[in-house]
Write an enzyme that holds these catalytic residues in place. Structure first.
Site, PDB file in Angstrom:
ATOM      1  N   CYS A 108      -3.653   7.153   0.675  1.00  0.00           N
ATOM      2  CA  CYS A 108      -2.209   7.231   0.457  1.00  0.00           C
ATOM      3  C   CYS A 108      -1.870   8.119  -0.745  1.00  0.00           C
ATOM      4  O   CYS A 108      -2.676   8.988  -1.117  1.00  0.00           O
ATOM      5  CB  CYS A 108      -1.604   5.834   0.294  1.00  0.00           C
ATOM      6  N   ASP A 177       0.529  -1.936  -4.939  1.00  0.00           N
ATOM      7  CA  ASP A 177       1.944  -2.309  -4.842  1.00  0.00           C
ATOM      8  C   ASP A 177       2.202  -3.668  -5.457  1.00  0.00           C
ATOM      9  O   ASP A 177       3.310  -3.954  -5.919  1.00  0.00           O
ATOM     10  CB  ASP A 177       2.395  -2.305  -3.380  1.00  0.00           C
TER      11      ASP A 177
HETATM   12  C1  RUB Z   1       2.469   3.872  -1.434  1.00  0.00           C
HETATM   13  C2  RUB Z   1       1.272   3.091  -1.856  1.00  0.00           C
HETATM   14  C3  RUB Z   1       0.747   3.376  -3.234  1.00  0.00           C
HETATM   15  C4  RUB Z   1       1.277   2.308  -4.193  1.00  0.00           C
HETATM   16  C5  RUB Z   1       1.012   2.664  -5.642  1.00  0.00           C
HETATM   17  O1  RUB Z   1       3.058   3.373  -0.247  1.00  0.00           O
HETATM   18  O2  RUB Z   1       0.790   2.214  -1.184  1.00  0.00           O
HETATM   19  O3  RUB Z   1      -0.650   3.345  -3.241  1.00  0.00           O
HETATM   20  O4  RUB Z   1       2.671   2.156  -4.032  1.00  0.00           O
HETATM   21  O5  RUB Z   1       1.696   3.829  -5.969  1.00  0.00           O
HETATM   22  P1  RUB Z   1       4.430   4.059   0.260  1.00  0.00           P
HETATM   23  P2  RUB Z   1       2.034   4.167  -7.510  1.00  0.00           P
HETATM   24  O6  RUB Z   1       4.155   5.524   0.412  1.00  0.00           O
HETATM   25  O7  RUB Z   1       4.718   3.382   1.562  1.00  0.00           O
HETATM   26  O8  RUB Z   1       5.489   3.793  -0.775  1.00  0.00           O
HETATM   27  O9  RUB Z   1       0.728   4.244  -8.210  1.00  0.00           O
HETATM   28  O10 RUB Z   1       2.716   5.521  -7.422  1.00  0.00           O
HETATM   29  O11 RUB Z   1       2.897   3.082  -8.022  1.00  0.00           O
END
Ligand code: RUB
Length: 274
Positions: A108, A177
């Site tokens: 991701c 998340d």
């Molecule tokens: C994004 C996702 C990321 C976490 C952490 O999912 O799973 O790994 O949110 O991101 P989506 P961060 O694209 O559905 O939002 O480190 O930027 O907080």
């Protein structure tokens, strides 16, 4: 100033993505919104709408809980600063988990996980990255573009190729998340990546600031439209959960802005009441 509807739509449509970016975007909107409307009912409604837009990630929820108690613009400013500064700290603290030379797999697009990877490159570590495209919305494209821009050698693979390539990497780093007592939550597919890592004895690291510590009783996994997986299909149910939960037994360490935690420490902290 954008309208509340526009901000909600940008978050729902994943135009703004990643738990940290979503929280920052919502907080910056709310700062202007509250300057105009105060912290009364209108704020409560706006906060609820923004939190519901992506209900799984906890960071915005935690920020809103703090704002609801203190009801001050300066509190919103402090939270924005805290989120921004914690990424800088994470990028430095996270270097402990990255050797001088390393092949890293990620999934991701996580701003916090990428901050560690980018900093490793900046300070001269010889790293390369294998990134999954991340079905169904392809946030992995954002990841590979960002890494290529920094001249970090990066290879894009399909999610299905994780098992094929895991043998070639030294470690796995993903974002989060929500960090809960039963495990951590991240983009759908993270659980399978963790299983593949364990089977192949590859250390699996999670990155997340402490505003992602999640004491909510219930974990709600966001269910997204089936059309993101396949359009125009009749008579077939499509399920499209956006996130999955990875039990702590698959995780080596958790990198935060405060320190690097062992899973057991996290379980202990998050099992305490209050
Ligand atoms: C994004 C996702 C990321 C976490 C952490 O999912 O799973 O790994 O949110 O991101 P989506 P961060 O694209 O559905 O939002 O480190 O930027 O907080």
């Amino acid at each position: 100033m954008e309208s509340l509807e526009r901000v909600e739509k940008n978050i729902k449509d994943v135009k703004i993505q990643g738990a940290r970016e979503i929280a920052l975007y919502a907080l910056k909107f709310l700062r202007e919104f509250c300057k105009k409307n105060g912290f009364g009912l209108k704020f409560e409604v706006a906060a609820m709408i923004l939190e519901r837009a992506r209900p799984t990630a906890v960071v915005l929820h935690n920020c809103l809980e703090i704002i609801k108690k203190e009801k001050k613009i300066s509190t919103i400013n402090e939270l924005i600063k805290k989120l921004e500064n914690s990424t800088k700290k994470i990028s430095i603290i996270g270097q402990k988990i990255i050797p001088e030379e390393a092949k890293i797999m990620t999934h991701c697009h996580s701003g916090e996980a990428l901050s560690v990877i980018k900093h490793a490159n900046k300070i001269g570590k010889k790293i390369s990255v294998i990134a999954t495209i991340t079905e169904p919305l392809h946030q992995g494209i954002k990841t590979v573009k960002e890494l290529a821009k920094e001249k970090i050698p990066v290879t894009l693979i399909s999610d299905n190729a994780i098992g094929f390539f895991i043998k070639n990497v030294d470690l796995v780093i993903v974002g989060s998340d929500a960090i809960r007592k039963e495990g951590f939550v991240n983009k759908i597919g993270t659980y399978l990546l963790a299983l593949a890592s364990k089977e192949n004895e590859k250390p699996f690291f999670v990155v997340g600031n402490t505003l992602k510590f999640d004491k909510r009783k219930k974990l709600e996994i966001e269910e997204r439209p089936g059309s993101e997986i396949y359009k125009k299909l009749k008579g077939v149910k499509i399920m499209n959960p956006a996130f999955d939960l990875v039990p702590w037994k698959y995780v080596e360490k958790i990198v935060t802005e405060k320190k690097i935690f062992n899973p057991n420490e996290i379980i202990k902290i998050l099992s305490k009441n209050g």
